[in-house]
Design an enzyme around this catalytic site. Structure first.
Site, PDB file in Angstrom:
ATOM      1  N   GLY A  11       0.994  -1.202   0.165  1.00  0.00           N
ATOM      2  CA  GLY A  11       0.016  -0.025   0.023  1.00  0.00           C
ATOM      3  C   GLY A  11       0.880   1.269  -0.060  1.00  0.00           C
ATOM      4  O   GLY A  11       0.994   2.061   0.920  1.00  0.00           O
ATOM      5  N   TYR A  12       1.410   1.586  -1.126  1.00  0.00           N
ATOM      6  CA  TYR A  12       2.359   2.788  -1.302  1.00  0.00           C
ATOM      7  C   TYR A  12       1.561   3.786  -2.079  1.00  0.00           C
ATOM      8  O   TYR A  12       1.290   4.968  -1.485  1.00  0.00           O
ATOM      9  CB  TYR A  12       3.588   2.520  -1.945  1.00  0.00           C
ATOM     10  CG  TYR A  12       4.696   1.811  -1.130  1.00  0.00           C
ATOM     11  CD1 TYR A  12       4.571   1.325  -0.093  1.00  0.00           C
ATOM     12  CD2 TYR A  12       6.075   2.090  -1.690  1.00  0.00           C
ATOM     13  CE1 TYR A  12       5.618   0.646   0.910  1.00  0.00           C
ATOM     14  CE2 TYR A  12       6.994   1.783  -0.845  1.00  0.00           C
ATOM     15  CZ  TYR A  12       6.832   1.049   0.304  1.00  0.00           C
ATOM     16  OH  TYR A  12       8.001   0.615   1.066  1.00  0.00           O
ATOM     17  N   SER A  13       1.156   3.564  -3.580  1.00  0.00           N
ATOM     18  CA  SER A  13       0.794   4.496  -4.502  1.00  0.00           C
ATOM     19  C   SER A  13      -0.720   4.975  -3.891  1.00  0.00           C
ATOM     20  O   SER A  13      -1.657   4.455  -3.402  1.00  0.00           O
ATOM     21  CB  SER A  13       0.725   4.057  -5.673  1.00  0.00           C
ATOM     22  OG  SER A  13       1.948   3.596  -5.871  1.00  0.00           O
ATOM     23  N   GLU A  28      12.930  -4.887  -3.966  1.00  0.00           N
ATOM     24  CA  GLU A  28      11.929  -5.068  -5.055  1.00  0.00           C
ATOM     25  C   GLU A  28      12.557  -5.900  -6.307  1.00  0.00           C
ATOM     26  O   GLU A  28      12.054  -6.594  -6.924  1.00  0.00           O
ATOM     27  CB  GLU A  28      11.304  -3.930  -5.429  1.00  0.00           C
ATOM     28  CG  GLU A  28       9.961  -4.013  -5.969  1.00  0.00           C
ATOM     29  CD  GLU A  28       9.064  -2.874  -6.129  1.00  0.00           C
ATOM     30  OE1 GLU A  28       8.061  -2.987  -6.960  1.00  0.00           O
ATOM     31  OE2 GLU A  28       9.696  -1.714  -5.625  1.00  0.00           O
ATOM     32  N   SER A  47       8.760   4.623 -12.594  1.00  0.00           N
ATOM     33  CA  SER A  47       8.296   4.929 -14.141  1.00  0.00           C
ATOM     34  C   SER A  47       9.904   5.060 -14.992  1.00  0.00           C
ATOM     35  O   SER A  47      10.928   5.466 -14.254  1.00  0.00           O
ATOM     36  CB  SER A  47       7.571   5.893 -14.522  1.00  0.00           C
ATOM     37  OG  SER A  47       8.360   7.206 -14.143  1.00  0.00           O
ATOM     38  N   SER A  71      -1.411  -4.049  -6.023  1.00  0.00           N
ATOM     39  CA  SER A  71      -1.229  -5.466  -6.833  1.00  0.00           C
ATOM     40  C   SER A  71      -1.603  -6.676  -5.822  1.00  0.00           C
ATOM     41  O   SER A  71      -1.252  -6.444  -4.701  1.00  0.00           O
ATOM     42  CB  SER A  71      -0.005  -5.723  -7.339  1.00  0.00           C
ATOM     43  OG  SER A  71       0.331  -4.769  -8.334  1.00  0.00           O
TER      44      SER A  71
HETATM   45  C1  LIG Z   1       1.149  -3.120 -13.084  1.00  0.00           C
HETATM   46  C2  LIG Z   1       1.333  -2.148 -11.750  1.00  0.00           C
HETATM   47  C3  LIG Z   1       1.221  -2.735 -10.383  1.00  0.00           C
HETATM   48  C4  LIG Z   1       1.497  -1.733  -9.546  1.00  0.00           C
HETATM   49  N1  LIG Z   1       1.343  -2.313  -8.289  1.00  0.00           N
HETATM   50  C5  LIG Z   1       1.537  -1.464  -7.098  1.00  0.00           C
HETATM   51  C6  LIG Z   1       1.408  -2.042  -5.981  1.00  0.00           C
HETATM   52  O1  LIG Z   1       1.348  -3.192  -5.707  1.00  0.00           O
HETATM   53  N2  LIG Z   1       1.390  -1.042  -4.869  1.00  0.00           N
HETATM   54  C7  LIG Z   1       1.679   0.334  -5.084  1.00  0.00           C
HETATM   55  O2  LIG Z   1       1.664   1.122  -3.841  1.00  0.00           O
HETATM   56  N3  LIG Z   1       1.617   0.830  -6.380  1.00  0.00           N
HETATM   57  C8  LIG Z   1       1.534   0.043  -7.457  1.00  0.00           C
HETATM   58  N4  LIG Z   1       1.699   0.438  -8.722  1.00  0.00           N
HETATM   59  C9  LIG Z   1       1.862   1.991  -8.747  1.00  0.00           C
HETATM   60  C10 LIG Z   1       3.277   2.536  -9.530  1.00  0.00           C
HETATM   61  O3  LIG Z   1       4.384   2.477  -8.335  1.00  0.00           O
HETATM   62  C11 LIG Z   1       2.923   3.759  -9.759  1.00  0.00           C
HETATM   63  O4  LIG Z   1       2.086   3.526 -11.085  1.00  0.00           O
HETATM   64  C12 LIG Z   1       4.177   4.722 -10.316  1.00  0.00           C
HETATM   65  O5  LIG Z   1       5.108   4.786  -9.199  1.00  0.00           O
HETATM   66  C13 LIG Z   1       3.990   5.846 -11.112  1.00  0.00           C
HETATM   67  O6  LIG Z   1       3.143   6.676 -10.435  1.00  0.00           O
HETATM   68  P1  LIG Z   1       1.673   7.187 -10.901  1.00  0.00           P
HETATM   69  O7  LIG Z   1       1.036   6.228 -11.689  1.00  0.00           O
HETATM   70  O8  LIG Z   1       0.941   7.968  -9.844  1.00  0.00           O
HETATM   71  O9  LIG Z   1       2.278   8.133 -12.162  1.00  0.00           O
HETATM   72  P2  LIG Z   1       2.631   9.521 -11.912  1.00  0.00           P
HETATM   73  O10 LIG Z   1       3.546   9.757 -10.770  1.00  0.00           O
HETATM   74  O11 LIG Z   1       1.678  10.598 -11.934  1.00  0.00           O
HETATM   75  O12 LIG Z   1       3.414   9.903 -13.359  1.00  0.00           O
HETATM   76  C14 LIG Z   1       2.673  10.418 -14.625  1.00  0.00           C
HETATM   77  C15 LIG Z   1       3.857  10.437 -15.807  1.00  0.00           C
HETATM   78  O13 LIG Z   1       4.547  11.609 -15.356  1.00  0.00           O
HETATM   79  C16 LIG Z   1       6.071  11.264 -15.097  1.00  0.00           C
HETATM   80  N5  LIG Z   1       6.782  11.756 -14.176  1.00  0.00           N
HETATM   81  C17 LIG Z   1       6.130  11.856 -12.878  1.00  0.00           C
HETATM   82  N6  LIG Z   1       7.235  12.852 -12.296  1.00  0.00           N
HETATM   83  C18 LIG Z   1       8.282  12.946 -12.792  1.00  0.00           C
HETATM   84  C19 LIG Z   1       9.438  13.680 -12.785  1.00  0.00           C
HETATM   85  N7  LIG Z   1       9.649  14.070 -11.681  1.00  0.00           N
HETATM   86  N8  LIG Z   1      10.385  13.890 -14.126  1.00  0.00           N
HETATM   87  C20 LIG Z   1       9.776  13.342 -15.170  1.00  0.00           C
HETATM   88  N9  LIG Z   1       8.672  12.703 -15.265  1.00  0.00           N
HETATM   89  C21 LIG Z   1       7.884  12.428 -14.267  1.00  0.00           C
HETATM   90  C22 LIG Z   1       5.914   9.749 -15.033  1.00  0.00           C
HETATM   91  O14 LIG Z   1       7.025   9.045 -15.494  1.00  0.00           O
HETATM   92  C23 LIG Z   1       4.707   9.403 -15.715  1.00  0.00           C
HETATM   93  O15 LIG Z   1       5.187   8.912 -17.136  1.00  0.00           O
HETATM   94  C24 LIG Z   1       1.660  -0.489  -9.708  1.00  0.00           C
HETATM   95  C25 LIG Z   1       1.548   0.042 -10.963  1.00  0.00           C
HETATM   96  C26 LIG Z   1       1.518  -0.779 -12.282  1.00  0.00           C
HETATM   97  C27 LIG Z   1       1.483  -0.315 -13.526  1.00  0.00           C
END
Ligand SMILES: Cc1cc2nc3c(=O)[nH]c(=O)nc-3n(C[C@H](O)[C@H](O)[C@H](O)COP(=O)(O)OP(=O)(O)OC[C@H]3O[C@@H](n4cnc5c(N)ncnc54)[C@H](O)[C@@H]3O)c2cc1C
Length: 405
Positions: free
Chosen positions: A130-132, A247, A384, A164
């Site tokens: 439970g991070y995001s 991880e 990402s 997940s």
């Molecule tokens: C299949 C899958 C499983 C996952 N499982 C888990 C889980 O079990 N638990 C959990 O906690 N999370 C989980 N996640 C979440 C994952 O950690 C986040 O999706 C990821 O950290 C990106 O955050 P966000 O989706 O909020 O995108 P955002 O942070 O909103 O980013 C959107 C876009 O902006 C870009 N961006 C953001 N900041 C910057 C910057 N400073 N410089 C340049 N570009 C930037 C990003 O690269 C991206 O392209 C999962 C995600 C996926 C896809």
């Protein structure tokens, strides 16, 4: 470049091979040869076998249910398992053992270690991450889910997303804001929260592949005992970051083996579709081949550091960026080779929503299309690609930091 292992390491390799020969069915061809429910049945049994042999968390001390293996022995174990086409654990073990278990070893009290670690290994507790949150992904320090003390309990309110396996887990390690007045990275606490309670609601999210592998998790006056803090109140950022280091785990050893096997399947696919002589396809195949070879050398560099006792640290961003970007391209090539067949996927789907399909999986259109769709997520989860590039630029190359608001 052909690295060699010391003689005692090779002796250990033979021991692992003997274990696999004893425990796997005669004529074993890898999980890729199994379909449907047979995969789940095998994985459940296989996890039990590993549990009984203390191989689920081979690097953990024996007193906590591990095998106390050296780093080199762990690498050899992972390599041999990958070659035999068997996983090193069950589906949930990446959260339970690799992420949380290792973090509890690092930050937990003795009581927490004795309580949680055996339950993780036996499968009594299943965990999710439970991070995001909707406003805290790349910018994880923005976590807004609140936890307030009420007597002997924390009361939690807020939301997590992309969790997940949240629909399969009974516990969630949760980053919560416990001091809203403190600077944002300093007011976060890492809490161990039971999910089977009225205050927690899990809503599955449907993915592009049609599966529902991750979820939204809502906390409405959810509760957990006051002592379920890992690493100290308001110290959650440090705990959270060490967990992210775990991880990536053993991927440096097993990744190249799996990607080489995947490339062989791709080559077979190109031959089957009669396009192996097409100059443009050949060019892309050659690009993939070079990438996979480089991936092996990259893995060896990481392993060399690991064996010398170094934690990957920011270097982990190079591997993450490398395999996830490569995987998007290689699966795009597979879909191009399949042509119109990719529009009506048939046959055995991939057994996992993460990374490659099983090394010996049939070359079905469903396998490649499923892997293609899942590969889109690889450049997002676990940080990402843009974030990996920031880490590489700032922490490895020493480039100027990006402007912070
Ligand atoms: C299949 C899958 C499983 C996952 N499982 C888990 C889980 O079990 N638990 C959990 O906690 N999370 C989980 N996640 C979440 C994952 O950690 C986040 O999706 C990821 O950290 C990106 O955050 P966000 O989706 O909020 O995108 P955002 O942070 O909103 O980013 C959107 C876009 O902006 C870009 N961006 C953001 N900041 C910057 C910057 N400073 N410089 C340049 N570009 C930037 C990003 O690269 C991206 O392209 C999962 C995600 C996926 C896809």
């Amino acid at each position: 470049m052909q690295p060699t292992y010391a003689a005692d390491a090779e002796a250990y390799r033979e021991k692992v091979q003997a274990f696999l020969a004893e425990k796997l069915p005669a004529g074993w061809q890898g999980t890729g040869a199994l379909e449907g429910e047979a995969i789940d049945r095998f994985l459940t049994e296989w996890r039990k076998t590993l549990y009984e042999a203390n191989y689920l968390a081979p690097g953990w001390p024996v007193e906590y249910g591990g095998a106390g293996l050296s780093s080199l022995e762990q690498v050899i174990l992972a390599e041999e398992f990958a070659r035999a086409g068997v996983p090193t654990g069950g589906h949930n073990d990446v959260f339970g053992i690799q992420m949380l278990g290792n973090t509890i070893q690092m930050w937990g009290t003795e009581e927490q270690k004795r309580h949680y670690l055996p339950r993780i290994l036996s499968g009594a507790d299943t965990w999710c991450q439970g991070y995001s949150e909707p406003n805290a992904g790349s910018d994880l320090g923005n976590v807004g889910l609140r936890a307030e003390l009420d007597g002997d309990e924390w009361v939690l309110n807020g939301q997590k997303i992309w969790t997940s396996a949240g629909h399969l887990a009974d516990h969630i390690f949760t980053l919560a804001r416990t001091d809203p007045e403190a600077p944002k990275h300093k007011g976060i606490t890492f809490l161990l929260v039971p999910m089977e309670q009225p205050g927690i609601e899990v809503r599955p999210i449907k993915m592009i592949s049609g599966e529902s592998e991750f979820n939204e998790v809502f906390y409405t006056d959810a509760r957990c005992p006051k002592d379920n803090v890992l690493g100290g109140v308001n110290n959650g950022w440090a705990v959270a970051m060490s967990l992210l280091g775990f991880e990536r785990g053993e991927a440096a050893a097993t990744g190249p083996i799996r990607y080489e096997a995947e490339f062989e399947r791709l080559l077979a696919l190109a031959r089957e579709y009669g396009v192996a002589d097409d100059p443009l396809i050949r060019q892309r195949l050659a690009w993939c081949y070079s990438k996979v070879r480089i991936m092996r050398f990259l893995g060896q560099r990481t392993l060399t550091k690991f064996l010398a006792g170094h934690h990957p640290g920011p270097d982990g961003a190079i591997s993450k960026l490398y395999w996830s970007e490569y995987h998007r391209k290689v699966t795009e090539l597979a879909v191009d080779i399949l042509g119109a067949d990719a529009l009506v996927p048939t046959g055995r789907p991939p057994s996992s929503a993460f990374q490659t399909d099983d090394p010996d999986a049939p070359n079905s259109s469903a396998s490649w299309v499923g892997t293609f769709l899942n590969a889109r997520a690889g450049t997002i989860y676990a940080g990402s690609s843009q974030i990996q590039r920031n880490i590489i630029g700032e922490m490895i190359l020493g480039l100027p930091k990006e402007p912070r608001p």
